[in-house]
Design a protein around this motif. Structure first.
Motif, mmCIF file in Angstrom:
data_model
loop_
_atom_site.group_PDB
_atom_site.id
_atom_site.type_symbol
_atom_site.label_atom_id
_atom_site.label_comp_id
_atom_site.label_asym_id
_atom_site.label_seq_id
_atom_site.Cartn_x
_atom_site.Cartn_y
_atom_site.Cartn_z
ATOM 1 N N PRO A 129 0.768 -1.722 -0.062
ATOM 2 C CA PRO A 129 -0.200 -0.066 0.092
ATOM 3 C C PRO A 129 1.273 0.968 0.433
ATOM 4 O O PRO A 129 1.893 1.034 0.350
ATOM 5 C CB PRO A 129 -0.641 0.128 1.213
ATOM 6 C CG PRO A 129 0.067 -1.010 2.241
ATOM 7 C CD PRO A 129 0.881 -1.831 1.576
ATOM 8 N N ILE A 130 0.377 1.929 0.289
ATOM 9 C CA ILE A 130 1.423 3.680 0.408
ATOM 10 C C ILE A 130 0.116 4.913 0.641
ATOM 11 O O ILE A 130 0.385 5.995 0.726
ATOM 12 C CB ILE A 130 1.224 4.496 -1.789
ATOM 13 C CG1 ILE A 130 -0.070 4.405 -1.980
ATOM 14 C CG2 ILE A 130 2.181 3.645 -2.003
ATOM 15 C CD1 ILE A 130 0.010 5.747 -3.127
ATOM 16 N N ASP A 131 0.077 3.956 1.713
ATOM 17 C CA ASP A 131 -1.292 5.154 2.612
ATOM 18 C C ASP A 131 -0.813 5.886 3.451
ATOM 19 O O ASP A 131 -0.592 7.058 3.549
ATOM 20 C CB ASP A 131 -2.141 4.145 3.475
ATOM 21 C CG ASP A 131 -1.127 3.158 4.039
ATOM 22 O OD1 ASP A 131 -0.599 2.600 3.756
ATOM 23 O OD2 ASP A 131 -1.424 2.957 5.310
ATOM 24 N N VAL A 172 10.452 1.662 5.042
ATOM 25 C CA VAL A 172 12.257 2.027 4.092
ATOM 26 C C VAL A 172 11.667 2.854 2.520
ATOM 27 O O VAL A 172 12.071 3.887 3.373
ATOM 28 C CB VAL A 172 12.215 0.909 3.195
ATOM 29 C CG1 VAL A 172 13.910 1.430 2.737
ATOM 30 C CG2 VAL A 172 13.052 -0.480 4.298
ATOM 31 N N THR A 173 11.140 2.940 1.901
ATOM 32 C CA THR A 173 10.678 3.723 1.108
ATOM 33 C C THR A 173 10.100 5.429 1.518
ATOM 34 O O THR A 173 10.102 6.478 0.700
ATOM 35 C CB THR A 173 10.124 3.299 0.178
ATOM 36 O OG1 THR A 173 8.813 2.617 0.253
ATOM 37 C CG2 THR A 173 10.553 2.621 -0.776
HETATM 38 N N1 EPU Z 1 3.481 -0.121 4.272
HETATM 39 C C1 EPU Z 1 2.462 0.275 4.479
HETATM 40 N N2 EPU Z 1 2.001 1.568 3.955
HETATM 41 C C2 EPU Z 1 2.726 1.982 3.030
HETATM 42 C C3 EPU Z 1 3.693 1.792 2.783
HETATM 43 C C4 EPU Z 1 4.384 0.426 3.526
HETATM 44 O O1 EPU Z 1 1.772 -0.035 5.535
HETATM 45 O O2 EPU Z 1 2.197 3.158 2.614
HETATM 46 C C5 EPU Z 1 3.730 -1.495 5.098
HETATM 47 C C6 EPU Z 1 4.012 -2.923 3.719
HETATM 48 O O3 EPU Z 1 2.687 -3.057 3.577
HETATM 49 C C7 EPU Z 1 4.787 -3.405 4.451
HETATM 50 C C8 EPU Z 1 5.969 -2.672 5.591
HETATM 51 O O4 EPU Z 1 4.923 -1.382 5.663
HETATM 52 O O5 EPU Z 1 3.976 -4.451 5.451
HETATM 53 C C9 EPU Z 1 7.314 -2.337 5.349
HETATM 54 O O6 EPU Z 1 7.173 -2.024 4.005
HETATM 55 P P1 EPU Z 1 8.220 -1.180 3.523
HETATM 56 O O7 EPU Z 1 7.863 0.132 3.114
HETATM 57 O O8 EPU Z 1 9.329 -1.065 3.929
HETATM 58 O O9 EPU Z 1 8.640 -2.147 1.960
HETATM 59 P P2 EPU Z 1 9.335 -0.784 0.527
HETATM 60 O O10 EPU Z 1 9.785 0.413 1.194
HETATM 61 O O11 EPU Z 1 8.398 -0.447 -0.190
HETATM 62 C C10 EPU Z 1 11.859 -1.887 0.489
HETATM 63 C C11 EPU Z 1 12.477 -2.597 -0.674
HETATM 64 C C12 EPU Z 1 12.315 -3.827 -0.724
HETATM 65 C C13 EPU Z 1 11.967 -4.184 0.592
HETATM 66 C C14 EPU Z 1 11.017 -3.723 2.024
HETATM 67 C C15 EPU Z 1 11.553 -4.426 3.381
HETATM 68 C C16 EPU Z 1 12.940 -0.703 -1.346
HETATM 69 C C17 EPU Z 1 12.931 0.176 -3.339
HETATM 70 N N3 EPU Z 1 12.021 -2.170 -1.405
HETATM 71 O O12 EPU Z 1 10.226 -1.591 0.168
HETATM 72 O O13 EPU Z 1 12.963 -4.703 -1.348
HETATM 73 O O14 EPU Z 1 12.109 -5.604 1.492
HETATM 74 O O15 EPU Z 1 12.032 -2.252 1.745
HETATM 75 O O16 EPU Z 1 12.460 -4.117 4.011
HETATM 76 O O17 EPU Z 1 14.154 -0.073 -1.173
HETATM 77 C C18 EPU Z 1 13.584 -5.655 -2.970
HETATM 78 O O18 EPU Z 1 14.761 -5.040 -3.331
HETATM 79 O O19 EPU Z 1 13.711 -7.284 -3.568
HETATM 80 C C19 EPU Z 1 12.471 -5.719 -2.296
HETATM 81 C C20 EPU Z 1 11.487 -6.128 -2.511
#
Ligand code: EPU
Length: 443
Positions: A129-131, A172-173
């Motif tokens: 999600p992006i909430d 992370v993002t």
């Molecule tokens: N989440 C929310 N809402 C949001 C954003 C995230 O509920 O708006 C939740 C996600 O559903 C998840 C948790 O927060 O349960 C953590 O997700 P996160 O946002 O940290 O993941 P991400 O930033 O989308 C990055 C890496 C991923 C890696 C994760 C966790 C990048 C581009 N991607 O993703 O890398 O698995 O952090 O460490 O930095 C990969 O490289 O293969 C990869 C998937």
């Protein structure tokens, strides 16, 4: 995506055979964010140790489409100049394939006061999600609307206003996006419950060198005092080593290595992984910037429970490769994937290869080992599972085919070349004309 290619892997049938040195490249999840961060700069930014991977090429395409000048030189160097950038619509065609594209929204919104983007894509490993992003934009005084599948974000009077943002999940993002947005927002931005990944720290440290006022990097509270555009003035961003690539090679070395050195890595970013493997019976030599595994005789690997966690816990991106390891360990292991709910799909393939797997739900599974793996035809569902299939293929008996290599190319540079150098028999085949690109030497 080059889904028309496949890898053919000759299995080692559990033998510890691989030997030599494999070099780790720059971190995908660090450099992609730094590429987005160049939008905050009033001059050209030079990056080194940039991996030649599909996701870097896609991010470059997105930046060029926005009006940036991006140039690569053959020595893993990339220069980006965003001085003439004016467009604020992130192209859906590319962005839908790349989760990291969401990070562009922070600096674009902060610099131009507006940004439009589709729901970002990326690996299908859960809902994604992006909430947190939408709530964060609103907290900084922007208005969010959704029109024709495009989110349109507009800052009031074209200027973000610093605020306190609490992330209900450590992301992370999201941490990176709002770190970047805060640099050009008016006043102070305070981010709470931030992610602690080393890639975020490396990004923030470079921005600080170039004039950003940031404190609290590496803690759960980051404060940013907004100001004017940053100036690199020739300072180089050197991409930190990819801890996930290093960890993948480490897992492979414990399973199939005789004497393997993983060079150019940062062992202190891999503490959770090294500790896990050591407790499960692997012998690992930890150097300043290398890891070495020497298996004089076949070590007894012991089952262990694996729970993924935000950094510094065990990374979700190594859960799939580590589940291959657990198929070779003696006893029952429990896997708990806490970050994503769609990231256990590879276990079904491992089961088809001969592993004893019980899927409990979308987050939890049990593996009973050890079991000899047998070759299969496998289809990578995502980047990290694809790498796990390569490891499984090398451990197995017989010839394994891995399809959807395009996923693996998103994050690993020349994977077959690196593994061939260690003595693996792995070759890439173009399905269109069946031309063999890389042949491994006989072993
Ligand atoms: N989440 C929310 N809402 C949001 C954003 C995230 O509920 O708006 C939740 C996600 O559903 C998840 C948790 O927060 O349960 C953590 O997700 P996160 O946002 O940290 O993941 P991400 O930033 O989308 C990055 C890496 C991923 C890696 C994760 C966790 C990048 C581009 N991607 O993703 O890398 O698995 O952090 O460490 O930095 C990969 O490289 O293969 C990869 C998937």
């Amino acid at each position: 995506m080059k889904t028309e290619e496949r890898l053919e892997i000759e299995g080692l049938r559990g033998r510890r055979f691989l030997a030599g040195t494999v070099k780790v490249g720059g971190a995908k999840n660090a450099v992609l964010k730094m590429m987005s961060a160049t939008i905050l700069f009033a001059d050209r930014v030079k990056m080194t140790n940039v991996p030649e991977i599909e996701d870097v090429r896609r991010t470059a395409e997105l930046l060029v489409d926005l009006g940036a000048e991006v140039s690569f030189s053959g020595d893993h160097t990339c220069d980006i100049d965003t001085t003439n950038l004016t467009k604020t619509v992130i192209t859906p065609e590319i962005s839908k394939k790349l989760r990291a594209s969401i990070v562009l929204t922070g600096p674009l919104l902060a610099r131009f006061g507006r940004v439009s983007f589709p729901h970002p894509g990326g690996c299908v490993i859960g809902r994604r999600p992006i909430d947190l992003f939408l709530a964060g934009f609103e907290a900084l005084g922007a208005n969010v609307t959704l029109k024709n599948d495009l989110y349109e974000i507009k800052a009031k009077n074209g200027q973000l206003i610093g605020a306190e943002i609490f992330f209900k999940n450590q992301s992370v993002t999201a941490t990176e996006t709002f770190l970047l947005a805060g640099v050009l927002a008016k006043g102070k931005t305070v981010l709470k419950n931030c992610a602690l990944e080393p890639e975020i720290i490396s990004l923030g440290e470079y921005l600080k060198k170039c004039g950003a006022k940031i404190s609290g990097l590496g803690t759960t509270t980051i404060e940013i005092e907004g100001g004017a555009r940053l100036h690199a003035k020739g300072k180089i961003y050197h991409t930190i080593p990819d801890r996930i690539e290093a960890g993948s090679f480490l897992i492979l070395a414990t399973l199939a290595g005789k004497d393997v050195t993983i060079a150019d890595c940062e062992p202190k970013h891999l503490t959770a992984v090294i500790d896990f493997l050591r407790e499960a019976g692997a012998e690992i030599i930890v150097g300043q910037n290398f890891l070495r595994v020497i298996n004089r005789k076949k070590p007894k690997l012991i089952a262990s429970d694996l729970k993924t966690h935000e950094y510094p816990g065990f990374p979700t991106d190594l859960q799939a490769p580590m589940s291959v390891f657990l198929t070779q360990a003696v006893g029952q292991s429990f896997i708990f994937e806490t970050i994503f709910e769609g990231r256990l799909g590879h276990l079904e393939s491992l089961e088809q290869m001969g592993a004893k797997v019980k899927l409990l739900d979308a987050h939890r599974a049990i593996i009973n080992g050890p079991n000899e793996l047998h070759s299969r035809e496998l289809f990578s569902p995502d980047l990290r599972a694809g790498l796990a299939y390569i490891i499984a293929g090398l451990v197995a008996k017989g010839r394994t085919t891995v399809h959807n290599v395009g996923y693996i190319d998103r994050g690993y540079e020349n994977i077959e070349g690196k593994l061939t150098a260690l003595g693996a028999k792995i070759k890439r085949i173009h399905l269109e004309n069946e031309t063999i690109c890389h042949f491994s030497s006989e072993n």
